[in-house]
Design a protein around this motif. Sequence first.
Motif, PDB file in Angstrom:
ATOM      1  N   LEU A  38       0.828  -1.204   0.000  1.00 49.41           N
ATOM      2  CA  LEU A  38       0.000   0.000   0.000  1.00 49.41           C
ATOM      3  C   LEU A  38       0.862   1.255   0.000  1.00 49.41           C
ATOM      4  CD1 LEU A  38      -2.803  -1.011   2.495  1.00 49.41           C
ATOM      5  CD2 LEU A  38      -2.962  -0.785   0.029  1.00 49.41           C
ATOM      6  N   SER A  39       1.852   1.289   0.880  1.00 53.20           N
ATOM      7  CA  SER A  39       2.750   2.443   0.969  1.00 53.20           C
ATOM      8  C   SER A  39       3.998   2.031   1.732  1.00 53.20           C
ATOM      9  CB  SER A  39       2.063   3.612   1.664  1.00 53.20           C
ATOM     10  OG  SER A  39       1.859   3.301   3.040  1.00 53.20           O
ATOM     11  N   ASP A  40       4.968   2.942   1.820  1.00 57.98           N
ATOM     12  CA  ASP A  40       6.176   2.670   2.598  1.00 57.98           C
ATOM     13  C   ASP A  40       5.876   2.608   4.087  1.00 57.98           C
ATOM     14  OD1 ASP A  40       7.719   2.535   0.350  1.00 57.98           O
ATOM     15  OD2 ASP A  40       8.248   4.668   0.401  1.00 57.98           O
ATOM     16  N   ASP A  41       4.824   3.288   4.516  1.00 63.65           N
ATOM     17  CA  ASP A  41       4.429   3.259   5.926  1.00 63.65           C
ATOM     18  C   ASP A  41       3.777   1.929   6.309  1.00 63.65           C
ATOM     19  OD1 ASP A  41       5.312   5.864   6.150  1.00 63.65           O
ATOM     20  OD2 ASP A  41       3.332   6.691   5.682  1.00 63.65           O
ATOM     21  N   TYR A  42       3.239   1.225   5.329  1.00 65.32           N
ATOM     22  CA  TYR A  42       2.565  -0.057   5.568  1.00 65.32           C
ATOM     23  C   TYR A  42       3.288  -1.117   4.749  1.00 65.32           C
ATOM     24  CZ  TYR A  42      -1.260  -3.348   6.274  1.00 65.32           C
ATOM     25  OH  TYR A  42      -2.007  -4.438   6.629  1.00 65.32           O
ATOM     26  N   PRO A  43       4.372  -1.709   5.295  1.00 69.00           N
ATOM     27  CA  PRO A  43       5.225  -2.594   4.498  1.00 69.00           C
ATOM     28  C   PRO A  43       4.685  -4.007   4.260  1.00 69.00           C
ATOM     29  CG  PRO A  43       6.057  -2.445   6.718  1.00 69.00           C
ATOM     30  CD  PRO A  43       4.879  -1.502   6.646  1.00 69.00           C
ATOM     31  N   VAL A  44       3.546  -4.357   4.841  1.00 67.49           N
ATOM     32  CA  VAL A  44       3.015  -5.715   4.675  1.00 67.49           C
ATOM     33  C   VAL A  44       2.505  -5.868   3.243  1.00 67.49           C
ATOM     34  CG1 VAL A  44       1.299  -7.377   5.476  1.00 67.49           C
ATOM     35  CG2 VAL A  44       2.407  -5.830   7.105  1.00 67.49           C
ATOM     36  N   PRO A  45       3.005  -6.831   2.491  1.00 70.18           N
ATOM     37  CA  PRO A  45       2.563  -6.963   1.093  1.00 70.18           C
ATOM     38  C   PRO A  45       1.206  -7.655   0.979  1.00 70.18           C
ATOM     39  CG  PRO A  45       4.139  -8.658   1.592  1.00 70.18           C
ATOM     40  CD  PRO A  45       4.050  -7.776   2.825  1.00 70.18           C
ATOM     41  N   PHE A  46       0.563  -7.408  -0.130  1.00 72.61           N
ATOM     42  CA  PHE A  46      -0.608  -8.183  -0.506  1.00 72.61           C
ATOM     43  C   PHE A  46      -0.393  -8.623  -1.944  1.00 72.61           C
ATOM     44  CE2 PHE A  46      -1.568  -3.838  -1.572  1.00 72.61           C
ATOM     45  CZ  PHE A  46      -2.274  -3.894  -2.763  1.00 72.61           C
ATOM     46  N   TYR A  47      -1.184  -9.566  -2.400  1.00 70.60           N
ATOM     47  CA  TYR A  47      -0.971 -10.183  -3.703  1.00 70.60           C
ATOM     48  C   TYR A  47      -2.180  -9.923  -4.595  1.00 70.60           C
ATOM     49  CZ  TYR A  47       2.849 -12.361  -1.279  1.00 70.60           C
ATOM     50  OH  TYR A  47       4.000 -12.550  -0.556  1.00 70.60           O
ATOM     51  N   ALA A  71      -0.787 -17.956  -1.769  1.00 72.57           N
ATOM     52  CA  ALA A  71      -1.583 -19.179  -1.961  1.00 72.57           C
ATOM     53  C   ALA A  71      -3.059 -18.847  -2.155  1.00 72.57           C
ATOM     54  CB  ALA A  71      -1.406 -20.103  -0.762  1.00 72.57           C
ATOM     55  N   GLU A  72      -3.574 -17.875  -1.388  1.00 71.29           N
ATOM     56  CA  GLU A  72      -4.975 -17.487  -1.550  1.00 71.29           C
ATOM     57  C   GLU A  72      -5.201 -16.823  -2.909  1.00 71.29           C
ATOM     58  OE1 GLU A  72      -6.038 -15.033   1.737  1.00 71.29           O
ATOM     59  OE2 GLU A  72      -5.891 -16.657   3.182  1.00 71.29           O
ATOM     60  N   ALA A  73      -4.242 -16.022  -3.347  1.00 74.33           N
ATOM     61  CA  ALA A  73      -4.362 -15.375  -4.653  1.00 74.33           C
ATOM     62  C   ALA A  73      -4.349 -16.410  -5.771  1.00 74.33           C
ATOM     63  CB  ALA A  73      -3.232 -14.368  -4.849  1.00 74.33           C
ATOM     64  N   GLU A  74      -3.536 -17.456  -5.637  1.00 76.44           N
ATOM     65  CA  GLU A  74      -3.495 -18.510  -6.648  1.00 76.44           C
ATOM     66  C   GLU A  74      -4.800 -19.296  -6.702  1.00 76.44           C
ATOM     67  OE1 GLU A  74      -0.029 -20.759  -5.680  1.00 76.44           O
ATOM     68  OE2 GLU A  74       1.331 -19.291  -6.580  1.00 76.44           O
TER      69      GLU A  74
END
Length: 96
Positions: A38-47, A71-74
């Motif tokens: 989402l941003s540099d402040d929120y480093p957790v990735p999503f797929y 895995a959920e995205a796949e």
Amino acid sequence: MRLPSARWALLGLAVVLLAGYGLNRGVLVGSRIEAARLSDDYPVPFYKKHCRYLFFTGVQQVWTSSESSRAEAEKSSCAALKREPVIHRRHRASSS
């Protein structure tokens, strides 16, 4: 001998109509998964899952879903035909 050629012509017409319908709606040709933040402040990735569809005009990529794990995205699926066609039918407003 004329009847078999009429059958082949009818079969050929059906194939052309089905191919035209599929290319107007968009035929699924593949997908890929992309990691994003989402941003540099929120480093957790999503797929994000992107599906690619073949149209008359070329290949179009559509973002379909975002998940918290790869895995959920796949597991998420792409529709065989895209929902919106390229050529839209025009509807007239009823005058009632």
